[in-house]
Every structure is written in C-alpha cells, then in structure tokens.
Design a protein around this motif. Structure first.
Motif, PDB file in Angstrom:
ATOM      1  N   LEU A 190       0.725  -1.133  -0.047  1.00 29.07           N
ATOM      2  CA  LEU A 190       0.095  -0.033  -0.023  1.00 29.07           C
ATOM      3  C   LEU A 190       0.659   1.259  -0.005  1.00 29.07           C
ATOM      4  O   LEU A 190       0.311   2.281  -0.409  1.00 29.07           O
ATOM      5  CB  LEU A 190      -1.096  -0.122   1.202  1.00 29.07           C
ATOM      6  CG  LEU A 190      -2.018  -1.056   1.225  1.00 29.07           C
ATOM      7  CD1 LEU A 190      -2.761  -0.964   2.329  1.00 29.07           C
ATOM      8  CD2 LEU A 190      -2.943  -0.802   0.035  1.00 29.07           C
ATOM      9  N   ASN A 191       2.048   1.196   0.600  1.00 29.80           N
ATOM     10  CA  ASN A 191       2.832   2.347   0.734  1.00 29.80           C
ATOM     11  C   ASN A 191       3.846   2.714  -0.510  1.00 29.80           C
ATOM     12  O   ASN A 191       4.708   3.790  -0.549  1.00 29.80           O
ATOM     13  CB  ASN A 191       3.510   2.342   1.880  1.00 29.80           C
ATOM     14  CG  ASN A 191       4.636   1.100   1.858  1.00 29.80           C
ATOM     15  OD1 ASN A 191       4.535   0.274   1.224  1.00 29.80           O
ATOM     16  ND2 ASN A 191       5.739   1.159   2.781  1.00 29.80           N
ATOM     17  N   VAL A 192       3.859   1.793  -1.437  1.00 31.17           N
ATOM     18  CA  VAL A 192       4.342   1.930  -2.847  1.00 31.17           C
ATOM     19  C   VAL A 192       3.468   2.619  -3.777  1.00 31.17           C
ATOM     20  O   VAL A 192       2.589   1.724  -4.307  1.00 31.17           O
ATOM     21  CB  VAL A 192       4.990   0.598  -3.152  1.00 31.17           C
ATOM     22  CG1 VAL A 192       5.781   0.532  -4.535  1.00 31.17           C
ATOM     23  CG2 VAL A 192       6.138   0.043  -1.915  1.00 31.17           C
ATOM     24  N   GLU A 193       4.080   3.863  -4.013  1.00 29.52           N
ATOM     25  CA  GLU A 193       3.064   4.565  -5.035  1.00 29.52           C
ATOM     26  C   GLU A 193       3.922   4.804  -6.497  1.00 29.52           C
ATOM     27  O   GLU A 193       3.374   5.365  -7.494  1.00 29.52           O
ATOM     28  CB  GLU A 193       2.322   5.688  -4.690  1.00 29.52           C
ATOM     29  CG  GLU A 193       1.508   5.345  -3.280  1.00 29.52           C
ATOM     30  CD  GLU A 193       0.839   6.671  -2.819  1.00 29.52           C
ATOM     31  OE1 GLU A 193       1.182   7.663  -3.321  1.00 29.52           O
ATOM     32  OE2 GLU A 193       0.029   6.484  -1.877  1.00 29.52           O
ATOM     33  N   LYS A 194       5.184   4.575  -6.453  1.00 31.16           N
ATOM     34  CA  LYS A 194       6.097   5.254  -7.218  1.00 31.16           C
ATOM     35  C   LYS A 194       6.623   4.225  -8.252  1.00 31.16           C
ATOM     36  O   LYS A 194       7.676   4.303  -9.197  1.00 31.16           O
ATOM     37  CB  LYS A 194       7.103   6.171  -6.843  1.00 31.16           C
ATOM     38  CG  LYS A 194       6.751   7.419  -5.984  1.00 31.16           C
ATOM     39  CD  LYS A 194       6.103   8.267  -6.910  1.00 31.16           C
ATOM     40  CE  LYS A 194       5.473   9.531  -6.193  1.00 31.16           C
ATOM     41  NZ  LYS A 194       4.752  10.610  -6.970  1.00 31.16           N
ATOM     42  N   LYS A 195       6.391   2.955  -7.657  1.00 31.74           N
ATOM     43  CA  LYS A 195       6.750   1.600  -8.701  1.00 31.74           C
ATOM     44  C   LYS A 195       5.263   1.147  -9.313  1.00 31.74           C
ATOM     45  O   LYS A 195       4.371   0.840  -8.615  1.00 31.74           O
ATOM     46  CB  LYS A 195       7.514   1.007  -7.891  1.00 31.74           C
ATOM     47  CG  LYS A 195       8.846   1.692  -7.675  1.00 31.74           C
ATOM     48  CD  LYS A 195       9.919   0.719  -6.702  1.00 31.74           C
ATOM     49  CE  LYS A 195      11.278   1.195  -6.422  1.00 31.74           C
ATOM     50  NZ  LYS A 195      12.033   0.307  -5.506  1.00 31.74           N
ATOM     51  N   PRO A 196       5.766   0.414 -10.552  1.00 28.93           N
ATOM     52  CA  PRO A 196       4.497  -0.417 -10.976  1.00 28.93           C
ATOM     53  C   PRO A 196       4.820  -1.708 -10.076  1.00 28.93           C
ATOM     54  O   PRO A 196       5.623  -2.281  -9.355  1.00 28.93           O
ATOM     55  CB  PRO A 196       4.961  -0.911 -12.373  1.00 28.93           C
ATOM     56  CG  PRO A 196       6.185   0.124 -12.690  1.00 28.93           C
ATOM     57  CD  PRO A 196       6.876   0.310 -11.377  1.00 28.93           C
ATOM     58  N   GLN A 197       3.366  -2.279  -9.789  1.00 30.74           N
ATOM     59  CA  GLN A 197       3.311  -3.357  -9.130  1.00 30.74           C
ATOM     60  C   GLN A 197       2.328  -4.441  -9.844  1.00 30.74           C
ATOM     61  O   GLN A 197       1.450  -3.910 -10.587  1.00 30.74           O
ATOM     62  CB  GLN A 197       2.683  -3.480  -7.668  1.00 30.74           C
ATOM     63  CG  GLN A 197       3.391  -2.401  -6.726  1.00 30.74           C
ATOM     64  CD  GLN A 197       2.977  -2.341  -5.214  1.00 30.74           C
ATOM     65  OE1 GLN A 197       2.898  -3.525  -4.554  1.00 30.74           O
ATOM     66  NE2 GLN A 197       2.463  -1.404  -5.046  1.00 30.74           N
ATOM     67  N   ASP A 198       2.373  -5.498  -9.518  1.00 35.81           N
ATOM     68  CA  ASP A 198       1.430  -6.538 -10.264  1.00 35.81           C
ATOM     69  C   ASP A 198       0.771  -7.531  -9.266  1.00 35.81           C
ATOM     70  O   ASP A 198       1.401  -7.863  -8.107  1.00 35.81           O
ATOM     71  CB  ASP A 198       2.136  -7.695 -11.095  1.00 35.81           C
ATOM     72  CG  ASP A 198       2.462  -6.878 -12.382  1.00 35.81           C
ATOM     73  OD1 ASP A 198       1.890  -6.007 -12.916  1.00 35.81           O
ATOM     74  OD2 ASP A 198       3.739  -6.758 -12.650  1.00 35.81           O
ATOM     75  N   GLY A 199      -0.339  -7.821  -9.241  1.00 39.43           N
ATOM     76  CA  GLY A 199      -1.160  -8.967  -8.178  1.00 39.43           C
ATOM     77  C   GLY A 199      -2.465  -9.407  -9.000  1.00 39.43           C
ATOM     78  O   GLY A 199      -2.518  -9.467 -10.071  1.00 39.43           O
ATOM     79  N   ARG A 200      -3.188 -10.295  -8.093  1.00 43.02           N
ATOM     80  CA  ARG A 200      -4.203 -10.744  -8.722  1.00 43.02           C
ATOM     81  C   ARG A 200      -5.351 -11.245  -7.239  1.00 43.02           C
ATOM     82  O   ARG A 200      -4.797 -11.297  -6.228  1.00 43.02           O
ATOM     83  CB  ARG A 200      -3.849 -12.092  -9.607  1.00 43.02           C
ATOM     84  CG  ARG A 200      -3.223 -13.155  -8.876  1.00 43.02           C
ATOM     85  CD  ARG A 200      -2.777 -14.007  -9.776  1.00 43.02           C
ATOM     86  NE  ARG A 200      -3.550 -14.877 -10.637  1.00 43.02           N
ATOM     87  CZ  ARG A 200      -3.234 -15.514 -11.731  1.00 43.02           C
ATOM     88  NH1 ARG A 200      -2.145 -15.393 -12.211  1.00 43.02           N
ATOM     89  NH2 ARG A 200      -4.239 -15.911 -12.470  1.00 43.02           N
ATOM     90  N   PHE A 201      -6.524 -11.378  -7.606  1.00 40.92           N
ATOM     91  CA  PHE A 201      -7.469 -11.870  -6.628  1.00 40.92           C
ATOM     92  C   PHE A 201      -8.652 -12.557  -7.530  1.00 40.92           C
ATOM     93  O   PHE A 201      -8.360 -12.681  -8.612  1.00 40.92           O
ATOM     94  CB  PHE A 201      -7.882 -10.587  -5.836  1.00 40.92           C
ATOM     95  CG  PHE A 201      -8.737  -9.631  -6.443  1.00 40.92           C
ATOM     96  CD1 PHE A 201     -10.228  -9.589  -6.720  1.00 40.92           C
ATOM     97  CD2 PHE A 201      -8.105  -8.236  -6.909  1.00 40.92           C
ATOM     98  CE1 PHE A 201     -10.952  -8.780  -7.473  1.00 40.92           C
ATOM     99  CE2 PHE A 201      -8.924  -7.459  -7.678  1.00 40.92           C
ATOM    100  CZ  PHE A 201     -10.164  -7.598  -7.680  1.00 40.92           C
ATOM    101  N   THR A 202      -9.482 -12.897  -6.647  1.00 41.97           N
ATOM    102  CA  THR A 202     -10.678 -13.753  -7.133  1.00 41.97           C
ATOM    103  C   THR A 202     -11.976 -13.173  -6.741  1.00 41.97           C
ATOM    104  O   THR A 202     -12.265 -12.646  -5.829  1.00 41.97           O
ATOM    105  CB  THR A 202     -10.512 -15.218  -6.410  1.00 41.97           C
ATOM    106  OG1 THR A 202      -9.166 -15.967  -6.886  1.00 41.97           O
ATOM    107  CG2 THR A 202     -11.729 -16.137  -7.293  1.00 41.97           C
ATOM    108  N   VAL A 203     -12.837 -13.157  -7.862  1.00 41.95           N
ATOM    109  CA  VAL A 203     -14.243 -12.895  -7.532  1.00 41.95           C
ATOM    110  C   VAL A 203     -15.073 -14.020  -7.419  1.00 41.95           C
ATOM    111  O   VAL A 203     -15.010 -14.776  -8.440  1.00 41.95           O
ATOM    112  CB  VAL A 203     -14.661 -11.791  -8.819  1.00 41.95           C
ATOM    113  CG1 VAL A 203     -16.171 -11.493  -8.521  1.00 41.95           C
ATOM    114  CG2 VAL A 203     -13.744 -10.392  -8.626  1.00 41.95           C
ATOM    115  N   LEU A 204     -15.899 -14.302  -6.582  1.00 43.23           N
ATOM    116  CA  LEU A 204     -16.630 -15.538  -6.470  1.00 43.23           C
ATOM    117  C   LEU A 204     -18.152 -14.950  -6.759  1.00 43.23           C
ATOM    118  O   LEU A 204     -18.707 -14.268  -6.078  1.00 43.23           O
ATOM    119  CB  LEU A 204     -16.725 -15.980  -5.028  1.00 43.23           C
ATOM    120  CG  LEU A 204     -15.354 -16.513  -4.320  1.00 43.23           C
ATOM    121  CD1 LEU A 204     -15.490 -17.069  -3.116  1.00 43.23           C
ATOM    122  CD2 LEU A 204     -14.809 -17.588  -5.338  1.00 43.23           C
TER     123      LEU A 204
END
Length: 433
Positions: free
Chosen positions: A104-118
């Motif tokens: 949450l505290n990283v705003e100046k670098k790209p990030q990748d993630g994923r989650f699931t919708v049920l």
C-alpha cells in the motif's frame, strides 16, 4: 501456481437485486453512480459484478488532474463508464491493492497482483482478476484483466470455416511436431491454444503447460507457472517438463533462442508442442525463429502448422441492416477471393449480394457490434514447404509460396465472414488493412 490471496464474494442477495440492471454502458454507469456514496467494498463489488455480467475484458482506473475515471474494454473497444472524485479514487486504489496483496505504501513503482471474484448463482463461479498498477502524472493508474472461465471455448466455437476446422483437428491428432499460434497482444492466441488442449485432452495422454502466468485452470492438465526469482523460466521449465514424459507440451510464449531451441528439439523427439510467437502473419514465423538465432534445418522439420489470427467484432444481430453490396466493395471482394481453393466454399457473390452494416441499439451499446470472432490464416508445413523453408526464403517469398499452394489469408477469411453475415466490411478492413 501463484497463490490467489484476495477475494470478493458477490453474494446471491446482491445478484438478485442488481444483476438484471447491468444491460448496457448506460445502465452500468447508473448502478455505479448509485453506489458512489456506499462503502468502497460495496462499490467495488458492484463494479466487478457488472463487468463480469457484461463480459468486460479489462477495467481501466485512470487518475486525472481533477479526479479520475473508469473505462471498460468490451469487444476490444474502450468505453467510458463514470468519474470519481480524488478521495473516492484513493480509497478504490487502496482497496484493490489490498485485495491483490500489493504494498500500500509503494506508489512510485509498478506492481502486479491478482485476486478472485466469487459469483454465487446456482453454482459458485470463480473469476480471476489480474491487476497491474502504474505510477502516472496525477497518481496511480490500475488495469484489471478479467479472466472469466466461461470465455474458454471449444475448437468448434472459434468461428472456423469447415476446411480450417478439419485441418486443425488433423494437426491435433499428430504425435509430434509443433503448432505455433501468432498474432499481437489481445488477438486471442491463448483462447485458441486452450481450445486445442480441450480437443486433445483425454486420459490416455499427458499434457503439461508452462505459462506466464496461468490464465485459466484446466482439469486433467498439469499447469506450471514461470517464476524467474526462483530460476524457473521458460527455458529451464521446458527442460524439466521434457523429463516428465509428456505427450503434449504447451509453452506460453517463445521469447528467446534457448526456449525456441528446446521447444523445436522437443517437437523433433516425439512431443507435440503448442506455443505462441509475436509475428504479423503466418509466413513471418520462420523469419522470427531465424531472427532469434535458430537454424532453418531445425525449424522446417519441427513445425507442423502456423496459425496467425486477429479478433474482429461481430455484427449485432438485433440491429444490423442488410444492403445490396456496392460496386466498389464487390470488385474488391471478387479480386481478393479469386482463385480460392474449392474446399473453402465461398458464398455466392454478385451484384445482388446483400451484406450487413452496423446500426446501433441498446443491446450493443449503440456500437452496431456484439461479441468477437477470430480471423485465421493457416500455413501447413508439408514436405514441399519444408524443402522451401530450407532455402531460407524471406517472409514475403514464403507468403507468396503458401498462397500459391492454397493458403487463405486473414483478409480472405474476413471477406468470407462478411458474406456469411458475421461481420461488416469496415470491420475487416480496419483489422486487416
């Protein structure tokens, strides 16, 4: 396989109250605006449920100077949905990053993630969301790719002509060699590869994949995901997979010489290998392998078939207008479709032929199009073509050779789809040039 750590549960109560409201862009915008004053979790649930119901492929949250906006991609076209004020947008960004297990505290670098919708209906549906953040001038922008299992289709549903379908089936029945699917990002390559796997899947053969990342999960197939941090990339993974005694191997993408060499050797030593490559057309595949540093002596005998493809929008069946073909279009289509092989089966084409034009209605969000289908160009490597590849021809020379042997181009496939009432002339021209 990457662990899915975040989750949105779209419960039956919410679906009962709201699912029927997601009919088009206008109604989608209205529902979201009604939830703007609700908690961020409820707002995001609304956005995700609407996007899934409307078969949206991507959601774009974009920061602007005085606020932000949400755009969604449907049938390959971006459309604006709504705007958020700055404080609401920051809350949305934080919620998405939290679900995706980003920092949450990283705003100046790209990030990748994923989650699931049920999605809880009669049965629980799991839809994976791939998330990418990028710092921009006015804040972080987020793109979310919706990976809905219902978009996994069978080979019969790809929109293939009968002659192409028969060719594809014949190639899936071969015990070894390579099938390469080419095209730009977003052209449906993964969908086509998975359709091949679904056709080949049976208890008598072992299928192993190496992907980056795993987009859809298939039962009965061993799927692995690259992890460069742990030394598991396409090349090292492919070496390990070959030692697992597979019958069929899927390599998500060939990006370098090492992966190309191992894949070609696997195809030459008793495995059926499926993979993708970034080229503009089928003939460019050989040149791309050579550019990576591979020798034509290894390329020619290893490849069984190359499929180049694009996605085009289908004409909306509720508002399409049928009109007599114009003289200019008739002449261009006749010229393009002349000398076609008889097995292709070209519909009747004369001055009385009618083709469909887009109009626009609520059903298609006033675009005139609803859904997409593939355009295909297939180069089958027979003994004569193999000998020709050994001479290291240019891409244009190989394309000319293939056309003389009866290869149907993507443009020709598109024109046939126009005559069959699937799409419009303007759409084919836009995609194929």
């Amino acid at each position: 396989m990457e662990k899915i750590t975040g989750e949105i549960n779209v419960d039956n109560v919410f679906l009962t109250k709201n699912l029927d409201k997601f009919q088009n862009i206008f109604s989608f915008s209205q529902v979201i605006e009604a939830f703007l004053n609700e908690e961020v979790s409820a707002l995001l649930k609304t956005i995700m449920a609407g996007a899934i119901e409307m078969n949206v492929s991507d959601l774009h949250f974009e920061a602007e100077e005085t606020g932000s906006k949400l755009r969604i991609r449907m049938d390959g076209i971006l459309q604006e949905v709504c705007n958020f004020d700055s404080s609401k947008y920051k809350s949305i960004v934080s919620r998405i990053k939290l679900l995706s297990y980003m920092k949450l505290n990283v705003e100046k670098k790209p990030q990748d993630g994923r989650f699931t919708v049920l999605m809880e209906k009669e049965t629980t549906e799991q839809i994976e969301i791939r998330v990418s953040t990028l710092p921009s001038e006015y804040g972080e922008t987020i793109v979310m790719r919706v990976l809905n299992p219902k978009n996994l289709i069978n080979l019969e549903d790809l929109g293939l002509r009968k002659d192409l379908y028969n060719t594809f089936v014949q190639q899936t029945e071969k015990p070894n060699g390579m099938i390469v699917v080419t095209g730009p990002t977003g052209s449906g390559k993964t969908t086509t590869l998975y359709a091949f796997l679904k056709k080949m899947q049976n208890p008598e053969i072992k299928i192993i994949t190496i992907e980056d990342p795993i987009e859809y999960h298939l039962k009965g197939i061993s799927q692995t995901q690259v992890d460069p941090k742990k030394g598991y990339d396409f090349a090292s993974g492919l070496r390990s997979i070959v030692r697992q005694d597979p019958d069929v191997i899927l390599v998500g993408e060939i990006r370098d010489l090492e992966t190309a060499s191992i894949a070609l050797q696997a195809a030459l030593t008793g495995h059926l290998v499926l993979s993708t490559l970034h080229t503009n057309d089928a003939a460019g595949t050989v040149a791309r392998f050579i550019a990576l540093g591979e020798n034509p002596v290894n390329i020619a005998p290893a490849i069984n078939m190359v499929v180049a493809q694009r996605l085009i929008r289908k004409i909306c069946p509720k508002c399409a207008e049928a009109k007599i073909i114009s003289k200019e279009i008739l002449e261009e289509m006749k010229e393009t479709l002349k000398n076609m092989p008889p097995q292709v089966g070209i519909p009747e084409l004369n001055e009385n032929t009618k083709i469909f034009y887009p109009k626009g209605c609520a059903h298609c969000n006033n675009t005139g199009y609803k859904g997409r289908v593939g355009l295909f160009e297939t180069l089958v490597i027979d003994s004569e073509t193999e000998d020709y590849i050994l001479t290291s021809p240019s891409s244009s020379a190989l394309e000319k050779f293939a056309k003389e042997k009866g290869m149907t181009t993507m443009k020709q496939d598109g024109f046939i789809k126009i005559l069959n009432g699937v799409t419009s002339f303007d759409e084919v021209k836009k995609v194929t040039g």
